[in-house]
Scaffold this motif. Structure first.
Motif, PDB file in Angstrom:
ATOM      1  N   PRO A 231     -21.239   0.904  -5.796  1.00 40.21           N
ATOM      2  CA  PRO A 231     -19.945   0.575  -5.432  1.00 40.21           C
ATOM      3  C   PRO A 231     -19.114   0.246  -6.818  1.00 40.21           C
ATOM      4  N   VAL A 232     -19.713  -0.063  -8.050  1.00 41.68           N
ATOM      5  CA  VAL A 232     -19.178  -0.050  -9.031  1.00 41.68           C
ATOM      6  C   VAL A 232     -20.219   0.410 -10.144  1.00 41.68           C
ATOM      7  N   SER A 233     -19.574   0.950 -11.255  1.00 41.75           N
ATOM      8  CA  SER A 233     -20.554   1.517 -12.554  1.00 41.75           C
ATOM      9  C   SER A 233     -20.754   0.344 -13.500  1.00 41.75           C
ATOM     10  N   GLY A 234     -21.809   0.816 -14.219  1.00 42.26           N
ATOM     11  CA  GLY A 234     -22.456  -0.295 -15.177  1.00 42.26           C
ATOM     12  C   GLY A 234     -23.840  -0.012 -15.667  1.00 42.26           C
ATOM     13  N   THR A 235     -24.516  -0.927 -16.554  1.00 43.45           N
ATOM     14  CA  THR A 235     -25.857  -0.481 -16.833  1.00 43.45           C
ATOM     15  C   THR A 235     -26.723  -1.466 -16.235  1.00 43.45           C
TER      16      THR A 235
ATOM     17  N   SER B 185     -14.684   0.261 -16.467  1.00 43.83           N
ATOM     18  CA  SER B 185     -13.984   0.675 -15.028  1.00 43.83           C
ATOM     19  C   SER B 185     -14.249  -0.180 -13.798  1.00 43.83           C
ATOM     20  N   ALA B 186     -15.087  -1.060 -13.814  1.00 45.67           N
ATOM     21  CA  ALA B 186     -15.430  -1.863 -12.679  1.00 45.67           C
ATOM     22  C   ALA B 186     -14.294  -2.653 -12.169  1.00 45.67           C
ATOM     23  N   ALA B 187     -13.463  -3.262 -13.496  1.00 48.13           N
ATOM     24  CA  ALA B 187     -12.213  -4.103 -12.940  1.00 48.13           C
ATOM     25  C   ALA B 187     -11.230  -3.446 -11.964  1.00 48.13           C
ATOM     26  N   GLY B 188     -11.296  -1.928 -12.324  1.00 45.35           N
ATOM     27  CA  GLY B 188     -10.182  -1.316 -11.556  1.00 45.35           C
ATOM     28  C   GLY B 188     -10.949  -0.868 -10.170  1.00 45.35           C
ATOM     29  N   ALA B 189     -12.137  -0.752 -10.030  1.00 44.34           N
ATOM     30  CA  ALA B 189     -12.760  -0.206  -8.922  1.00 44.34           C
ATOM     31  C   ALA B 189     -12.690  -1.455  -7.859  1.00 44.34           C
TER      32      ALA B 189
ATOM     33  N   ILE C  49     -37.368  -2.370   6.779  1.00 44.76           N
ATOM     34  CA  ILE C  49     -37.281  -1.665   5.528  1.00 44.76           C
ATOM     35  C   ILE C  49     -38.779  -1.936   5.131  1.00 44.76           C
ATOM     36  N   VAL C  50     -39.457  -0.581   4.595  1.00 40.87           N
ATOM     37  CA  VAL C  50     -40.853  -0.468   4.444  1.00 40.87           C
ATOM     38  C   VAL C  50     -40.717  -0.282   2.925  1.00 40.87           C
ATOM     39  N   TYR C  51     -39.900   0.423   2.132  1.00 43.74           N
ATOM     40  CA  TYR C  51     -39.872   0.774   0.745  1.00 43.74           C
ATOM     41  C   TYR C  51     -38.565   0.935   0.334  1.00 43.74           C
ATOM     42  N   VAL C  52     -38.352   0.410  -1.168  1.00 45.69           N
ATOM     43  CA  VAL C  52     -37.096   0.443  -1.725  1.00 45.69           C
ATOM     44  C   VAL C  52     -37.453   1.143  -3.105  1.00 45.69           C
ATOM     45  N   ASP C  53     -36.715   2.206  -3.286  1.00 39.88           N
ATOM     46  CA  ASP C  53     -36.870   2.777  -4.711  1.00 39.88           C
ATOM     47  C   ASP C  53     -35.692   2.561  -5.623  1.00 39.88           C
ATOM     48  N   LEU C  54     -35.907   1.685  -6.744  1.00 37.93           N
ATOM     49  CA  LEU C  54     -34.922   1.360  -7.654  1.00 37.93           C
ATOM     50  C   LEU C  54     -34.941   1.887  -8.930  1.00 37.93           C
ATOM     51  N   PRO C  55     -33.773   2.101  -9.655  1.00 36.36           N
ATOM     52  CA  PRO C  55     -33.609   2.721 -11.052  1.00 36.36           C
ATOM     53  C   PRO C  55     -34.572   1.840 -11.714  1.00 36.36           C
ATOM     54  N   GLU C  56     -34.437   2.097 -13.120  1.00 36.62           N
ATOM     55  CA  GLU C  56     -34.918   1.184 -14.226  1.00 36.62           C
ATOM     56  C   GLU C  56     -33.963   0.407 -15.221  1.00 36.62           C
ATOM     57  N   VAL C  57     -34.565  -0.597 -15.542  1.00 40.82           N
ATOM     58  CA  VAL C  57     -33.726  -1.306 -16.463  1.00 40.82           C
ATOM     59  C   VAL C  57     -33.143  -0.237 -17.684  1.00 40.82           C
ATOM     60  N   GLY C  58     -31.761  -0.313 -17.926  1.00 40.79           N
ATOM     61  CA  GLY C  58     -31.209   0.447 -18.956  1.00 40.79           C
ATOM     62  C   GLY C  58     -30.569   1.877 -18.214  1.00 40.79           C
ATOM     63  N   ASP C  59     -30.864   1.899 -16.962  1.00 37.80           N
ATOM     64  CA  ASP C  59     -30.393   3.251 -16.478  1.00 37.80           C
ATOM     65  C   ASP C  59     -28.909   3.039 -16.153  1.00 37.80           C
ATOM     66  N   GLU C  60     -27.967   3.818 -16.285  1.00 37.84           N
ATOM     67  CA  GLU C  60     -26.623   3.898 -15.930  1.00 37.84           C
ATOM     68  C   GLU C  60     -26.324   4.254 -14.574  1.00 37.84           C
ATOM     69  N   VAL C  61     -25.396   3.560 -13.774  1.00 38.69           N
ATOM     70  CA  VAL C  61     -25.081   3.556 -12.500  1.00 38.69           C
ATOM     71  C   VAL C  61     -23.771   3.976 -12.542  1.00 38.69           C
ATOM     72  N   LYS C  62     -23.222   4.901 -11.585  1.00 35.90           N
ATOM     73  CA  LYS C  62     -21.755   5.401 -11.718  1.00 35.90           C
ATOM     74  C   LYS C  62     -21.360   5.087 -10.263  1.00 35.90           C
ATOM     75  N   GLN C  63     -20.113   4.677 -10.161  1.00 35.75           N
ATOM     76  CA  GLN C  63     -19.535   4.286  -8.752  1.00 35.75           C
ATOM     77  C   GLN C  63     -19.636   5.534  -7.821  1.00 35.75           C
ATOM     78  N   GLY C  64     -20.029   5.431  -6.677  1.00 35.19           N
ATOM     79  CA  GLY C  64     -19.950   6.210  -5.406  1.00 35.19           C
ATOM     80  C   GLY C  64     -21.244   7.419  -5.821  1.00 35.19           C
TER      81      GLY C  64
ATOM     82  N   LYS D 187     -29.259  -5.893 -10.922  1.00 38.64           N
ATOM     83  CA  LYS D 187     -28.230  -6.545 -11.428  1.00 38.64           C
ATOM     84  C   LYS D 187     -27.580  -5.494 -12.715  1.00 38.64           C
ATOM     85  N   ILE D 188     -26.235  -5.413 -12.882  1.00 37.40           N
ATOM     86  CA  ILE D 188     -25.849  -4.661 -13.662  1.00 37.40           C
ATOM     87  C   ILE D 188     -24.831  -5.373 -14.770  1.00 37.40           C
ATOM     88  N   LYS D 189     -24.674  -4.821 -15.851  1.00 42.34           N
ATOM     89  CA  LYS D 189     -23.378  -5.147 -16.766  1.00 42.34           C
ATOM     90  C   LYS D 189     -22.253  -4.310 -16.284  1.00 42.34           C
TER      91      LYS D 189
END
Length: 171
Positions: free
Chosen positions: A114-118, A151-155, A81-96, A145-147
């Motif tokens: 794999p799960v949703s959070g901030t 919905s995460a518990a159900g996922a 792996i030569v490059y990783v593009d990551l979101p920014e702190v505060g971004d929302e991620v949605k499962q799937g 790392k996300i908070k």
């Protein structure tokens, strides 16, 4: 019995050979519950559970925090792996849905949540040393790392444990 395990672990860490005893405890616990890991911290030991998606992402859950990355299997399939593009702190991620991307000498690939959070933290080390993902996908090569959201518990029950993921990649 979690309180008993916790008490036993504290007693073992006070022993003269605390590191060896702690390693033995980790191994014995993993035999009973493979996706359970113990981490020593300020408040003593904490139980962490790791879950895997069929698309080779993982989430390690510690209370309301989920640490997300790609599995060692995925990193191995991608090659160096030569490059990783990551979101920014505060971004929302949605499962799937894609939240990051990796580039290797072989290919580029989206990484799906794999799960949703901030997003609360990103692994800044990956900007300079993306090969940490190849070297230590679950420890040093985590992406974010996300908070976890509600919905995460159900996922989590829809994700794979260690044994199910091992069977999945063996196919």
């Amino acid at each position: 019995d979690v309180p008993r395990i916790s008490r036993d672990a504290r007693e073992l860490t006070r022993a003269e050979d605390g590191r060896g005893a702690m390693a033995a405890l980790r191994l014995s616990l993993r035999a009973v519950r493979p996706n359970l890991a113990l981490r020593a911290g300020r408040g003593g030991l904490r139980a962490l559970s790791t879950y895997f998606s069929p698309s080779h992402e993982y989430v390690t859950v510690n209370g309301e925090v989920g640490t997300i990355g790609i599995t060692a299997h995925a990193a191995g399939e991608l090659g160096d792996i030569v490059y990783v593009d990551l979101p920014e702190v505060g971004d929302e991620v949605k499962q799937g849905e894609p939240f990051a991307a990796v580039e290797s000498v072989k290919a580029a690939s989206d990484v799906y949540a794999p799960v949703s959070g901030t997003v609360t933290e990103i692994n800044d080390k990956l900007s300079d040393t993306p090969d940490l993902v190849n070297q230590s996908a679950l420890e040093e090569g985590w992406f974010v790392k996300i908070k976890l959201d509600d919905s995460a518990a159900g996922a989590l029950p829809g994700l794979l444990d260690d044994a199910a993921y091992a069977a999945h990649i063996a196919k």
